[in-house]
Each structure stands twice: as structure tokens, then as C-alpha cells.
Design a protein around this motif. Sequence first.
Motif, short mmCIF file in Angstrom:
data_model
loop_
_atom_site.label_atom_id
_atom_site.label_comp_id
_atom_site.label_asym_id
_atom_site.label_seq_id
_atom_site.Cartn_x
_atom_site.Cartn_y
_atom_site.Cartn_z
N VAL A 44 0.86 -1.03 -0.10
CA VAL A 44 0.11 0.08 0.04
C VAL A 44 1.03 1.38 -0.15
N TRP A 45 1.96 1.27 0.71
CA TRP A 45 2.76 2.42 0.87
C TRP A 45 3.36 2.70 -0.51
N PRO A 46 4.14 2.07 -1.06
CA PRO A 46 4.73 2.34 -2.47
C PRO A 46 3.59 2.99 -3.45
N ILE A 47 2.48 2.15 -3.32
CA ILE A 47 1.27 2.44 -4.29
C ILE A 47 0.89 4.05 -3.89
N LEU A 48 0.61 4.15 -2.63
CA LEU A 48 0.43 5.35 -2.36
C LEU A 48 1.11 6.47 -2.55
N LEU A 49 2.36 6.36 -2.29
CA LEU A 49 3.29 7.41 -2.76
C LEU A 49 3.46 7.59 -4.22
N THR A 50 3.60 6.73 -4.93
CA THR A 50 3.86 6.80 -6.56
C THR A 50 2.33 7.67 -6.63
N MET A 51 1.32 7.17 -6.10
CA MET A 51 0.12 8.03 -6.91
C MET A 51 0.10 9.40 -6.44
N VAL A 52 0.55 9.74 -5.12
CA VAL A 52 0.57 11.11 -4.89
C VAL A 52 1.78 11.96 -5.34
N LEU A 53 2.80 11.31 -5.67
CA LEU A 53 3.87 11.89 -6.51
C LEU A 53 3.57 12.22 -7.89
N GLY A 54 2.85 11.30 -8.73
CA GLY A 54 2.31 11.22 -9.70
C GLY A 54 1.41 12.53 -9.88
N PHE A 55 0.41 12.63 -9.15
CA PHE A 55 -0.59 13.64 -9.24
C PHE A 55 -0.03 15.07 -8.98
N THR A 56 0.88 15.12 -8.09
CA THR A 56 1.54 16.43 -7.78
C THR A 56 2.50 16.77 -8.82
N ASN A 57 3.07 15.71 -9.30
CA ASN A 57 4.20 16.14 -10.42
C ASN A 57 3.43 16.80 -11.66
N GLY A 58 2.35 16.09 -11.94
CA GLY A 58 1.41 16.37 -13.21
C GLY A 58 1.02 17.93 -12.96
N TYR A 59 0.31 18.17 -11.65
CA TYR A 59 -0.12 19.45 -11.28
C TYR A 59 0.93 20.64 -11.21
#
Length: 136
Positions: A44-59
Amino acid sequence: VLTPVKKAISRRRMLLSALFRFSLIPLALMCCMPRLHPTLKGEVWPILLTMVLGFTNGYYGSLPLVLAPSCVPPRFRELCGNTMMLAFAFAIVCGAFTSYGLDLLLGPHPGAEACPEINATSTINRYMEKPPLALV
């Protein structure tokens, strides 16, 4: 007549967002450090962190690309946009090289291979010993 884009985010908020994203790096390292028994266990942790980094990097990656040309005179907007894209590409390359440095920081990889009993030579030899199938 073109009107400049209104600022969607303040400088203070942008700085706090960058600090928040920077704080995610130690959390990502804790997902695989130490190598065999990580601090943050589970998937869960790597998936959650990857999602947060992906969305914030896009924005936060696209926000300066959109806002910067509206902050310069009209004759420099194309140059500003091209320069911003070059800077964005350079930042992505720097991030990729930084990941190699962080990988070195974690220490050596465990010596386990995915399939140690199979190598290319043994696989080829095994199939070369069998006769080919006859075509009917």
C-alpha cells in the motif's frame, strides 16, 4: 486582446507544496530501506506514494508551464514556453539521475536472481536437443 492568466497559486503555497513533495522522498526510501526488511512494509505504501507523487508532479509540473508565458510580454511568450519546456525536461532528467544516487544510498542489492537455475545457454541447449516438429 489576450488577457494574462490569473495566478492560480501563491508563491507561499508553491513553496509549501515543493517542501511537501520533497518530504515524500524519505517516505519513499523507507519503503525499501533496509533492503530485506523495509520500515514501511506492504504494498500500500509504495502505491500510495507513487500516486501522490504522480498527481502532484502533473499538477505542479504543468502549472509553471501554463502560467509563465502570461508573465512576460507577448513577443517573448513563445520563447518563454520553449524555455520552460527545456527546463522541465532537464528537471526530469535530473530526477532520474537522482534516483540512481538514492539507489546507491540504499546499499547493495540482495544477491537473489529471479530465476537462478535458468540461463540462456541451458535454455538454448535444451531446445536444440529436441528434434523440430514435423509439418503435416
